[in-house]
Design an enzyme around this catalytic site. Structure first.
Site, PDB file in Angstrom:
ATOM      1  N   CYS A  48      -0.466   4.205   2.455  1.00 50.54           N
ATOM      2  CA  CYS A  48      -0.413   4.102   4.128  1.00 50.54           C
ATOM      3  C   CYS A  48      -0.167   2.691   4.361  1.00 50.54           C
ATOM      4  O   CYS A  48       0.827   2.383   4.148  1.00 50.54           O
ATOM      5  CB  CYS A  48      -1.715   4.706   4.269  1.00 50.54           C
ATOM      6  N   SER A  49      -1.061   2.025   4.845  1.00 48.66           N
ATOM      7  CA  SER A  49      -0.957   0.630   5.287  1.00 48.66           C
ATOM      8  C   SER A  49      -2.120  -0.185   5.103  1.00 48.66           C
ATOM      9  O   SER A  49      -2.337  -1.106   5.982  1.00 48.66           O
ATOM     10  CB  SER A  49      -0.646   0.460   6.732  1.00 48.66           C
ATOM     11  N   CYS A  50      -2.894   0.018   3.861  1.00 43.30           N
ATOM     12  CA  CYS A  50      -4.054  -0.872   3.840  1.00 43.30           C
ATOM     13  C   CYS A  50      -3.721  -2.141   3.487  1.00 43.30           C
ATOM     14  O   CYS A  50      -2.816  -2.627   3.116  1.00 43.30           O
ATOM     15  CB  CYS A  50      -4.736  -0.428   2.562  1.00 43.30           C
TER      16      CYS A  50
ATOM     17  N   CYS B 251       0.938  -1.137   0.212  1.00 37.17           N
ATOM     18  CA  CYS B 251       0.202   0.249  -0.129  1.00 37.17           C
ATOM     19  C   CYS B 251       0.971   1.341  -0.105  1.00 37.17           C
ATOM     20  O   CYS B 251       1.419   1.776   1.037  1.00 37.17           O
ATOM     21  CB  CYS B 251      -0.817   0.086   1.235  1.00 37.17           C
TER      22      CYS B 251
END
Lengths: 217, 97
Positions: A121-123, A118
């Site tokens: 961000c940090s999906c 991602c």
């Protein structure tokens, strides 16, 4: 002096700018969150058990849930077909609700290796696998996986022989991704529980292999 | 009815929007093909400001050769990347027939 206009166009990005890791400013938000939590408790808008319940729900999912889906796909070709067609529906069949988004499952084969990142961000499929590993959130992994995936894979000890395709999936919006690793050669003879145990979190992100790919030259 | 179907060639726009934008720099101005239609979702550019983000916007997965994204891509020419793009960030790369 007139300040320089702020550029929001891709043309304004300096490709040589430094990438800085860390969470600058996070202390402020941590403090504010704690303060608001305290006020909500004092005013009895929230009970301590409400927070506990949310934390327990966040911590309940774990790698084994994803591993059971992978092992089922290795054992049952018709389940695998359903999993690749509609990941969320196939996860539900195994008793797991994907709450945050639609699950897309991508299959590793002898000619294709998939890796998930991602960039924004940090999906991550948190409702299935739990919280992502620290490196998945790092700017280093996020910036470099789309730019030089084979170099990143090599740092994880994963070699992809050049005739194979490396496909990067940027989890940037409303889908969440799970890699279906290539099954071990003896998957048909092994027991389901035994297969569940060999599947790791990194295999389902694409940064680890069950067995090395054979170089077809 | 979604504007694009799998296989259509599309170019990612550079809308120059500030704020919570989910279309990263490295795919803007780049041309790929629709991999699949994902459904319609509230616009994250509005959701970020507490607005409903409606009507929902069609979302697609777009498939790019890495060499299209990075002219000096260090890997083999067959390597690819897939990413989600909302309809308003796309234009047809050639007239639709």
């Amino acid at each position: 002096m007139t300040p320089e206009p702020i550029g929001y166009s891709a043309d304004a990005v300096d490709p040589s700018r430094l990438v800085v890791e860390g969470h600058e400013g996070a202390d402020y938000y941590a403090l504010m969150t704690e303060a608001i939590h305290k006020i909500l408790l004092e005013k009895q808008v929230l009970a301590p058990s409400d927070t506990d319940r949310v934390i327990a729900a966040l911590e309940a999912p774990n790698v084994t849930w994803g591993a059971r889906i992978v092992a089922q796909a290795w054992k049952d070709p018709s389940y695998k077909a359903r999993l690749l067609a509609d990941g969320s529906a196939a996860a539900r069949e195994m008793g797991y609700a994907i709450k945050e988004a639609k699950l897309v499952v991508v299959e590793n084969t002898s000619s294709l290796h998939n890796i998930i990142v991602c960039t924004l961000c940090s999906c991550y499929p948190r409702s299935l696998l739990g919280q992502p590993p620290w490196w998945y959130i790092s700017k280093n992994y996020r910036a470099r996986t789309v730019r030089e995936p084979r170099a990143v894979l090599a740092e994880f000890g994963v070699a992809i022989p050049p005739p194979m395709e490396v496909r990067v999936h940027d989890s940037n919006a409303d889908m969440r991704y799970l890699v279906l690793p290539k099954a071990p050669a003896d998957a048909a003879e092994r027991r389901f529980d035994d297969l569940v145990r060999i599947v790791t979190r990194n295999m389902m992100i694409g940064t680890e292999l069950v067995e090395p790919y054979r170089d077809r030259g | 009815m979604p504007r694009f179907t799998a296989g259509d060639r599309v170019t990612v726009l550079d809308l120059g929007k500030p704020g919570h934008v989910r279309i990263p720099w490295f795919i803007r101005h780049k041309t790929g093909r629709i991999e699949r239609y994902c459904g319609a979702y509230p616009n994250p550019e509005d959701l970020a400001f507490g607005r409903p983000g409606l009507p929902a916007i069609d979302l697609y997965r777009v498939h790019f050769p890495q060499t299209e994204l990075w002219p000096d891509y260090p890997g083999p020419p067959g390597d690819t990347l897939e990413i989600e793009v909302y309809d308003h960030w796309l234009e047809p790369a050639e007239p639709l027939t």
